[in-house]
Structure formats: C-alpha cells, structure tokens
Motif scaffolding. Structure first.
Motif, short mmCIF file in Angstrom:
data_model
loop_
_atom_site.label_atom_id
_atom_site.label_comp_id
_atom_site.label_asym_id
_atom_site.label_seq_id
_atom_site.Cartn_x
_atom_site.Cartn_y
_atom_site.Cartn_z
N THR A 173 39.77 31.06 -2.83
CA THR A 173 40.97 31.41 -3.61
C THR A 173 42.23 30.76 -3.07
O THR A 173 43.28 30.81 -3.72
CB THR A 173 41.19 32.93 -3.63
OG1 THR A 173 41.48 33.39 -2.30
CG2 THR A 173 39.97 33.66 -4.18
N ASN A 174 42.14 30.13 -1.88
CA ASN A 174 43.36 29.58 -1.26
C ASN A 174 42.95 28.50 -0.27
O ASN A 174 42.98 28.70 0.94
CB ASN A 174 44.13 30.71 -0.56
CG ASN A 174 45.52 30.30 -0.14
OD1 ASN A 174 45.89 29.13 -0.17
ND2 ASN A 174 46.31 31.28 0.29
N VAL A 175 42.58 27.34 -0.79
CA VAL A 175 42.03 26.29 0.07
C VAL A 175 43.04 25.76 1.08
O VAL A 175 42.68 25.22 2.13
CB VAL A 175 41.48 25.12 -0.77
CG1 VAL A 175 40.33 25.57 -1.65
CG2 VAL A 175 42.58 24.45 -1.57
N ASN A 176 44.34 25.90 0.78
CA ASN A 176 45.38 25.38 1.67
C ASN A 176 46.07 26.46 2.48
O ASN A 176 47.08 26.20 3.14
CB ASN A 176 46.42 24.57 0.89
CG ASN A 176 46.96 25.32 -0.32
OD1 ASN A 176 46.32 26.25 -0.82
ND2 ASN A 176 48.13 24.93 -0.80
N ALA A 177 45.54 27.71 2.47
CA ALA A 177 46.10 28.82 3.25
C ALA A 177 47.61 28.90 3.08
O ALA A 177 48.37 28.94 4.05
CB ALA A 177 45.73 28.67 4.71
N ALA A 178 48.06 28.95 1.82
CA ALA A 178 49.49 28.92 1.51
C ALA A 178 49.93 30.20 0.81
O ALA A 178 49.12 30.98 0.31
CB ALA A 178 49.81 27.71 0.64
#
Length: 450
Positions: A173-178
């Motif tokens: 759900t959040n591949v870039n940990a943003a």
C-alpha cells in the motif's frame, strides 16, 4: 530461529530429541505385526515404561539362542540403542532388515543408532529410505526436521555449501514509505509546500526474485569460518521509479565453547534505487549466545554500520545497535522469543545533528506447528526514536514511534521447498507530518533451498 548448536547438543542432543519425539511417532505409525511371547511381552512393557536397561538385560542372555527371530531382534535392537549399546543394536537390526528389508520401523531405529554413533551420512540415508516407503505425512515431516539437524551437525565437522533461491508476488500500500498528505507546513520557511506524486504514498503490486549462498568451514573443533552472499531484486508494477536491488555479503568466525556460541562478522550491504546506487552500509556484528538447556536460549548482540548515501552525503552516519534476547522452545514445538535493544545514529556532518537520533526498541514473537507441514508465526516490534536537535525546517525536534506487525505461515510441500504467505503492517507515528505514514503488505514467497 532454531535451538541447536552443533557443538553443544550435537549428536547427543539429536539422540535425546529423537527418543522423546520421533520414536513416539514411529512406534505408533510404523508398528509391524510381531510374534508375541512372554519374553518379548515383558521386554515391550519395560520399554513402554522407559526402562531400556532392564529390557536390554532381560533380552541379552537370549540373543545367541533367538538371533534371527525378527520380533526378538527388533525389540533387542531398540532396547540396546536406548540403553546406550548402539553397536549391539545395529547388529540386531541388521538381522531384521536382512530378512525384512521393507520393515520401516527397523530401518528408522537403525538410523537412530547410526546417528548416536556419529555416522550421520549413513543415518541420513536410512531416514531417506524410510521416507521412500510411503510413511504417514507427520512421520515424514518429523524425519525432515531431523535430517536438517543432521546437516547442521555435519556443518560443524566439514566444509559445507548451502544456498537458496526464492520468488514472491505481493501488494504494497506504500512502496515508498511516504506520507499520505498532499501538503505539509514548513514553519521554518514561513509557508506550506505541495508534495509531488513521488513524495506521497504510492500503492502497487510487486514481485521479487532473490537467492543466496552460504559456506562454512571448520578450522578446529571449536572454530568455524563462515561467509555468505544474498541478493534480492524487487519490481514495483506501475511504480518503477521505486524498483530496487539489494545485496549483502558477510564473512566471519563462529566459536563454540560448551554452552556458549560467539560470532563475529564483517558485513556489507549495497542498496540501489531505480538503477542508481543509493546507499551502502559496511560494518561489524558480534553476538554471544548461551544455550541454557535444550529449550532456553539467551543472547546479547552489538552491531555497527557506516551508512553512506551516494547522492545525499549529508545523511552519512554511524549506526550502533546493541541489545539482548531470550527464546524458549516448548515441548509441543512452539517457540517464543523477546528482544530489547538500543539504537544510535550520529551523522558524520556535525552541522546537521537533527538527522541523528537515539532510540530504544522491543520485539516479540513466536511460532507453532499447525500440522506436520505447516508452521504459523507472528511477531511485533515497537521502536521509539528521539532526534538529537531541532529541525530548522519544522522548528521542532523530531520524535517517532514505529509499530510493526507480521503474521503468516510456512507450508512445506516437500523437503527443501517452502511456501510462505505473509501479512505486514507498519505505522510510523511522528510529530513531523512528512515522516508520519502507514504501510501494509501482503505477499506469497516460494523458496527452494539446496
């Protein structure tokens, strides 16, 4: 995590474990029809009561007269092994197998004798022969676990090379940990910035492929040299700007003395993002492991890494982690563990202290055997980080509390193969909005060891 050390425990521990666990399965699942008489009935009753020496003393005077009687030789072989007379047990069971080579129980028992005698290769061959006779799944799975343990014993006495390949498919759900925010306030600059799409949470399906090799070579009875390489390639479908490649290498020594195991490794990690070098981490790790007994284990560890960011050198830092852990293995095969640690990052550049931090964390988890082929596992961690100075962009000192959970299962369809469905959840609760995020992943990992 497993509770086994090739020096402490070794063949003796395997023998004890086999007596307490595998033999019960084999006796129930592989029982053969035997000719009963008063002597063998009495010997069987003594074995059932755990009185192997008494059973051996009862049967031994009759060996010369009854050698070649399969029912007698089987019981005599089992009694001899349980009484510590392994060579006598092998001779008796060989007579059984000469007449009845298909007798799975006799073959399993002779494998146990070879294991006790330290003839691990022969023991492994016999265990494999038992499996090839089509034993019940729970017996086959138990034999697999003990053959794996035999491999670990062998690793302490000879140079061994082991490896794995794996692949996974999942959703993130959040591949870039943003952050999921579209804008954040920057009071230090007197305004608000609008975040571009790559600075906000992006969800995507992903796939990975990876593998690794590990080699161990004994230097002496107490010292083993170890080294290894692993690598993983991850592709995020529809978010290729966050595709990444990670590679690790290590080399070191493992020293075993009685119930204590000491390890020291040099380590290196290379992380590439979107085809470019992003970060390297090089350093050392050391661990002390104390095997209190066959079921309880204490450990302490310390790690150092020199972090270097190829395009953001201002973030270069020294990272230290130190802590301790405790693990317990229950009689039913369940395992529980807990760990407490401290962490520190100090930037190389003294002009940006707000990028460094001190922290503390705790981890806990466990696993249980759902059935002969399936292990269930779960774990969680909490890490608190307090940054070293006020961030001039936000006019606040950053404080994060990160929560992580994982739950899953490992299914073993065949030896060396595992299938692991896994769910993870991460929530970083930060007082700086840009660093506050949540992330969930679901994946299935297929692995082949060799």
């Amino acid at each position: 995590m497993y509770f086994f050390n090739a020096k402490f425990g070794g063949v003796a521990m395997l023998k004890a474990l086999f007596c307490n666990a595998m033999t019960v399965l084999l006796l129930s699942a592989l029982s053969q029809t035997t000719r009963a008489d008063s002597l063998t009935d009495q010997a069987q009753a003594l074995l059932d009561q755990g009185k192997a020496k008494e059973a051996y003393s009862l049967l031994e005077p009759q060996e010369a007269q009854r050698a070649g009687d399969a029912s007698f030789d089987l019981l005599f072989g089992i009694a001899a092994i349980d009484a510590g007379q392994n060579t006598r047990g092998v001779f008796a069971l060989e007579r059984v197998l000469a007449l009845h080579p298909e007798n799975a129980r006799a073959r399993a028992e002779i494998a146990r004798a070879y294991l006790a005698l330290g003839e691990t290769d022969t023991a492994k061959q016999e265990f494999e022969s038992v499996q090839n006779q089509g034993v019940p799944p729970e017996v086959s799975a138990t034999i697999d676990r003990y053959m794996d343990a035999v491999d670990r014993v062998n690793a302490a006495t000879r140079t061994t090379l082991r490896g794995f390949v794996e692949a996974s498919l999942g959703y993130d759900t959040n591949v870039n940990a943003a952050t999921s925010k579209s804008s954040v306030a920057l009071p230090g600059y007197g305004g608000t910035i609008i975040l571009d799409s790559d600075s906000r949470a992006i969800d995507a399906w992903f796939g990975t492929v990876g593998g690794g090799l590990n080699v161990s070579s004994p230097i002496s009875n107490e010292v083993v040299a170890v080294a290894g390489l692993t690598g993983v390639i991850r592709n995020n479908f529809g978010a290729s700007q966050f595709n990444n490649v990670s590679g690790d290498a290590y080399a070191g020594l493992v020293v075993t003395r009685d119930k204590n195991v000491f390890s020291l490794n040099a380590q290196f990690n290379q992380y590439n993002l979107s085809g470019d070098r992003y970060r390297t981490a090089s350093g050392l790790s050391g661990q002390w492991q104390h095997n209190m007994d066959a079921r309880n284990q204490l450990s302490a560890f310390v790690q150092y890494a020199d972090l270097r960011y190829q395009t953001q050198s201002i973030r270069n830092a020294d990272r230290w982690v130190a802590g301790g852990a405790f693990a317990h293995a229950y009689r039913g095969g369940e395992v529980a563990f807990a760990s407490l640690y401290g962490v520190n990052e100090t930037t190389h550049d003294g002009d940006v202290p707000w990028l460094g931090f001190n922290g503390v964390g705790v981890r806990a988890g466990g696993q249980l055997n759902y059935n002969a082929k399936t292990i269930l596992f779960a774990g969680g961690s909490i890490e608190y980080r307090h940054y070293s100075a006020e961030d001039p962009a936000y006019l606040a000192t950053r404080k994060d509390t990160q929560y992580d959970l994982v739950i899953g299962s490992t299914y073993t369809p065949a030896r060396y193969w595992t299938v692991t469905p896994r769910l993870t959840w991460t929530f970083d609760d930060s007082n700086i909005e840009l660093n506050k995020y949540h992330r969930e992943t679901a994946a299935v990992i297929v692995r082949r060891e060799f």
